[in-house]
Design a protein around this motif. Structure first.
Motif, mmCIF file in Angstrom:
data_model
loop_
_atom_site.group_PDB
_atom_site.id
_atom_site.type_symbol
_atom_site.label_atom_id
_atom_site.label_comp_id
_atom_site.label_asym_id
_atom_site.label_seq_id
_atom_site.Cartn_x
_atom_site.Cartn_y
_atom_site.Cartn_z
ATOM 1 N N ALA A 95 0.859 -1.184 0.000
ATOM 2 C CA ALA A 95 0.000 0.000 0.000
ATOM 3 C C ALA A 95 0.895 1.233 0.000
ATOM 4 O O ALA A 95 1.386 1.676 1.028
ATOM 5 C CB ALA A 95 -0.911 -0.001 1.223
ATOM 6 N N GLY A 96 1.141 1.785 -1.172
ATOM 7 C CA GLY A 96 2.024 2.933 -1.322
ATOM 8 C C GLY A 96 3.221 2.600 -2.187
ATOM 9 O O GLY A 96 3.724 1.479 -2.172
ATOM 10 N N GLN A 97 3.677 3.593 -2.946
ATOM 11 C CA GLN A 97 4.752 3.384 -3.895
ATOM 12 C C GLN A 97 6.104 3.167 -3.202
ATOM 13 O O GLN A 97 6.354 3.673 -2.116
ATOM 14 C CB GLN A 97 4.838 4.572 -4.864
ATOM 15 C CG GLN A 97 4.931 5.933 -4.194
ATOM 16 C CD GLN A 97 3.572 6.578 -3.994
ATOM 17 O OE1 GLN A 97 2.618 5.939 -3.550
ATOM 18 N NE2 GLN A 97 3.473 7.856 -4.337
ATOM 19 N N ASN A 98 6.960 2.415 -3.861
ATOM 20 C CA ASN A 98 8.348 2.238 -3.441
ATOM 21 C C ASN A 98 9.225 2.650 -4.611
ATOM 22 O O ASN A 98 9.424 1.887 -5.561
ATOM 23 C CB ASN A 98 8.614 0.788 -3.052
ATOM 24 C CG ASN A 98 8.161 0.478 -1.638
ATOM 25 O OD1 ASN A 98 8.652 1.064 -0.679
ATOM 26 N ND2 ASN A 98 7.211 -0.435 -1.501
ATOM 27 N N ALA A 128 0.726 2.694 -5.997
ATOM 28 C CA ALA A 128 0.958 4.078 -5.612
ATOM 29 C C ALA A 128 -0.297 4.706 -4.999
ATOM 30 O O ALA A 128 -1.427 4.298 -5.281
ATOM 31 C CB ALA A 128 1.417 4.891 -6.814
ATOM 32 N N ILE A 129 -0.057 5.708 -4.167
ATOM 33 C CA ILE A 129 -1.107 6.498 -3.520
ATOM 34 C C ILE A 129 -0.821 7.972 -3.801
ATOM 35 O O ILE A 129 0.337 8.408 -3.748
ATOM 36 C CB ILE A 129 -1.126 6.255 -2.000
ATOM 37 C CG1 ILE A 129 -1.436 4.787 -1.686
ATOM 38 C CG2 ILE A 129 -2.127 7.179 -1.307
ATOM 39 C CD1 ILE A 129 -1.279 4.442 -0.212
ATOM 40 N N TYR A 131 -0.787 10.927 -2.082
ATOM 41 C CA TYR A 131 -0.869 11.356 -0.681
ATOM 42 C C TYR A 131 -1.349 12.799 -0.533
ATOM 43 O O TYR A 131 -1.807 13.182 0.546
ATOM 44 C CB TYR A 131 0.497 11.198 -0.018
ATOM 45 C CG TYR A 131 0.906 9.759 0.185
ATOM 46 C CD1 TYR A 131 0.311 8.983 1.174
ATOM 47 C CD2 TYR A 131 1.890 9.169 -0.597
ATOM 48 C CE1 TYR A 131 0.681 7.663 1.380
ATOM 49 C CE2 TYR A 131 2.267 7.850 -0.404
ATOM 50 C CZ TYR A 131 1.663 7.101 0.578
ATOM 51 O OH TYR A 131 2.029 5.796 0.762
ATOM 52 N N GLU A 132 -1.247 13.600 -1.573
ATOM 53 C CA GLU A 132 -1.712 14.985 -1.486
ATOM 54 C C GLU A 132 -3.235 15.061 -1.449
ATOM 55 O O GLU A 132 -3.803 16.038 -0.966
ATOM 56 C CB GLU A 132 -1.175 15.789 -2.666
ATOM 57 C CG GLU A 132 0.352 15.947 -2.643
ATOM 58 C CD GLU A 132 0.837 16.791 -3.807
ATOM 59 O OE1 GLU A 132 -0.019 17.242 -4.612
ATOM 60 O OE2 GLU A 132 2.058 17.006 -3.899
ATOM 61 N N ARG A 133 -3.889 14.029 -1.957
ATOM 62 C CA ARG A 133 -5.356 14.017 -1.977
ATOM 63 C C ARG A 133 -5.954 13.158 -0.877
ATOM 64 O O ARG A 133 -6.918 13.533 -0.224
ATOM 65 C CB ARG A 133 -5.853 13.517 -3.340
ATOM 66 C CG ARG A 133 -5.493 14.418 -4.498
ATOM 67 C CD ARG A 133 -6.082 13.889 -5.791
ATOM 68 N NE ARG A 133 -5.773 14.746 -6.925
ATOM 69 C CZ ARG A 133 -6.178 14.515 -8.163
ATOM 70 N NH1 ARG A 133 -6.934 13.447 -8.424
ATOM 71 N NH2 ARG A 133 -5.848 15.338 -9.145
ATOM 72 N N SER A 134 -5.374 11.974 -0.675
ATOM 73 C CA SER A 134 -5.945 11.027 0.280
ATOM 74 C C SER A 134 -4.936 9.921 0.541
ATOM 75 O O SER A 134 -4.068 9.638 -0.291
ATOM 76 C CB SER A 134 -7.244 10.430 -0.269
ATOM 77 O OG SER A 134 -7.692 9.368 0.542
ATOM 78 N N HIS A 135 -5.044 9.278 1.702
ATOM 79 C CA HIS A 135 -4.210 8.116 2.000
ATOM 80 C C HIS A 135 -4.934 6.814 1.652
ATOM 81 O O HIS A 135 -4.407 5.733 1.917
ATOM 82 C CB HIS A 135 -3.812 8.121 3.480
ATOM 83 C CG HIS A 135 -2.713 9.093 3.780
ATOM 84 N ND1 HIS A 135 -1.667 8.801 4.626
ATOM 85 C CD2 HIS A 135 -2.472 10.356 3.329
ATOM 86 C CE1 HIS A 135 -0.849 9.823 4.694
ATOM 87 N NE2 HIS A 135 -1.330 10.785 3.922
ATOM 88 N N ALA A 136 -6.121 6.931 1.066
ATOM 89 C CA ALA A 136 -6.857 5.736 0.647
ATOM 90 C C ALA A 136 -6.162 5.098 -0.552
ATOM 91 O O ALA A 136 -5.558 5.785 -1.379
ATOM 92 C CB ALA A 136 -8.286 6.105 0.286
ATOM 93 N N PRO A 169 0.569 2.943 -11.180
ATOM 94 C CA PRO A 169 0.226 4.357 -11.025
ATOM 95 C C PRO A 169 -1.148 4.585 -10.411
ATOM 96 O O PRO A 169 -1.965 3.664 -10.301
ATOM 97 C CB PRO A 169 0.269 4.879 -12.462
ATOM 98 C CG PRO A 169 -0.096 3.684 -13.291
ATOM 99 C CD PRO A 169 0.503 2.500 -12.579
ATOM 100 N N VAL A 170 -1.374 5.828 -10.017
ATOM 101 C CA VAL A 170 -2.679 6.269 -9.507
ATOM 102 C C VAL A 170 -3.462 6.864 -10.669
ATOM 103 O O VAL A 170 -3.212 7.997 -11.085
ATOM 104 C CB VAL A 170 -2.515 7.326 -8.400
ATOM 105 C CG1 VAL A 170 -3.884 7.767 -7.876
ATOM 106 C CG2 VAL A 170 -1.653 6.810 -7.266
#
Length: 258
Positions: A95-98, A128-129, A131-136, A169-170
């Motif tokens: 959950a989230g980019q590396n 990817a998330i 993060y500037e918009r949401s952590h969902a 990507p998001v």
């Protein structure tokens, strides 16, 4: 093909369920050995000098209590699957980019790296998330493209001494521009900084901002600006050959001379 799955978000994380579906489309011999809790940022840490235990959670599903992703791959490859170690180790879906130099501390990447060090094909996958918009987390692209990405890597790989780092990507699946092999972003400095806490005298280690400038052809910007699935091969042999040649003439002065 025997597949071992691990992650750094924990055995009950939603991303690991997606990875199970990805693996099930490739093989009916799929196993899970994952941490019992969140191990994000653990990197390639091993739990040395302290006993660990394995708990069976269901058919072909195990968790290592207090263990890191690297611990889990070792336990999976050399104990749970000792009769025939996995051919492919899939780590994630995180959950989230590396991306960029952050991969060095990623537990997700470490799971794939240890898989490769153990003799398997190692692939780390992260969603990817924004993060500037949401952590969902919107898992749509991992679900839609995950299996195809693994198949593409397996078809293209040679005997390279590497593991693979994949980021989705998001965006809507319909807006994904494709897949690209790209280098990782080498930041101008470490992304990690001291970040003060609201509690007096305490602090976090965090990433308050992305170090600039960024390479438009590296993973960070290709993922973010081009809506492209990124694949980066990381070498297991990390010796820098040019520096090695430059140091070939090293010598020590005789005792007493400067």
């Amino acid at each position: 093909m025997r597949i071992l799955i691990t992650n750094d978000d924990g055995v009950d994380a939603p991303g690991i369920a997606i990875m199970v579906d990805i693996a099930a489309a490739l093989s009916d011999d799929v196993w899970i050995v994952a941490p019992d809790g969140n191990q994000s940022g653990a990197g390639h840490r091993f739990t040395l000098g302290r006993e660990l235990s394995i708990e069976e959670r269901g058919p072909r599903r195990f968790t290592v209590i207090g263990g890191s992703p690297a611990d889990c791959v070792v336990a999976g490859m050399t104990h749970v699957l000792a009769d025939r170690p996995a051919d492919l180790v899939l780590s994630g879906v995180n959950a989230g980019q590396n991306l960029g130099d952050i991969v060095h501390c990623s537990g997700t990447a470490a799971g794939a790296r240890e898989g490769a060090l153990q003799g398997a094909i190692g692939i780390a996958m992260s969603q990817a998330i924004d993060y500037e918009r949401s952590h969902a987390v919107d898992w749509s692209n991992s679900i839609r493209f995950g299996t195809d990405v693994v198949r593409a890597i397996l078809a293209a790989r040679g005997q390279d001494d590497v593991f693979y780092n994949v980021n989705f990507p998001v965006c809507s699946p319909n807006d994904v521009a494709g897949i690209a092999a790209v280098p990782h972003q080498r930041f101008s400095r470490s992304a990690f900084r001291y970040y003060p806490s609201d509690k007096d005298g305490e602090f976090f280690v965090a990433i308050p901002e992305t170090p600039m400038p960024l390479d438009s052809n590296a993973d960070f910007e290709v993922l973010r600006r081009r809506n492209t699935i990124t694949v980066t091969p990381f070498a297991l042999q990390q010796t820098e050959k040019t520096a090695l040649q430059r140091l070939a003439g090293l010598s020590l002065s005789p005792a007493g001379q400067s």
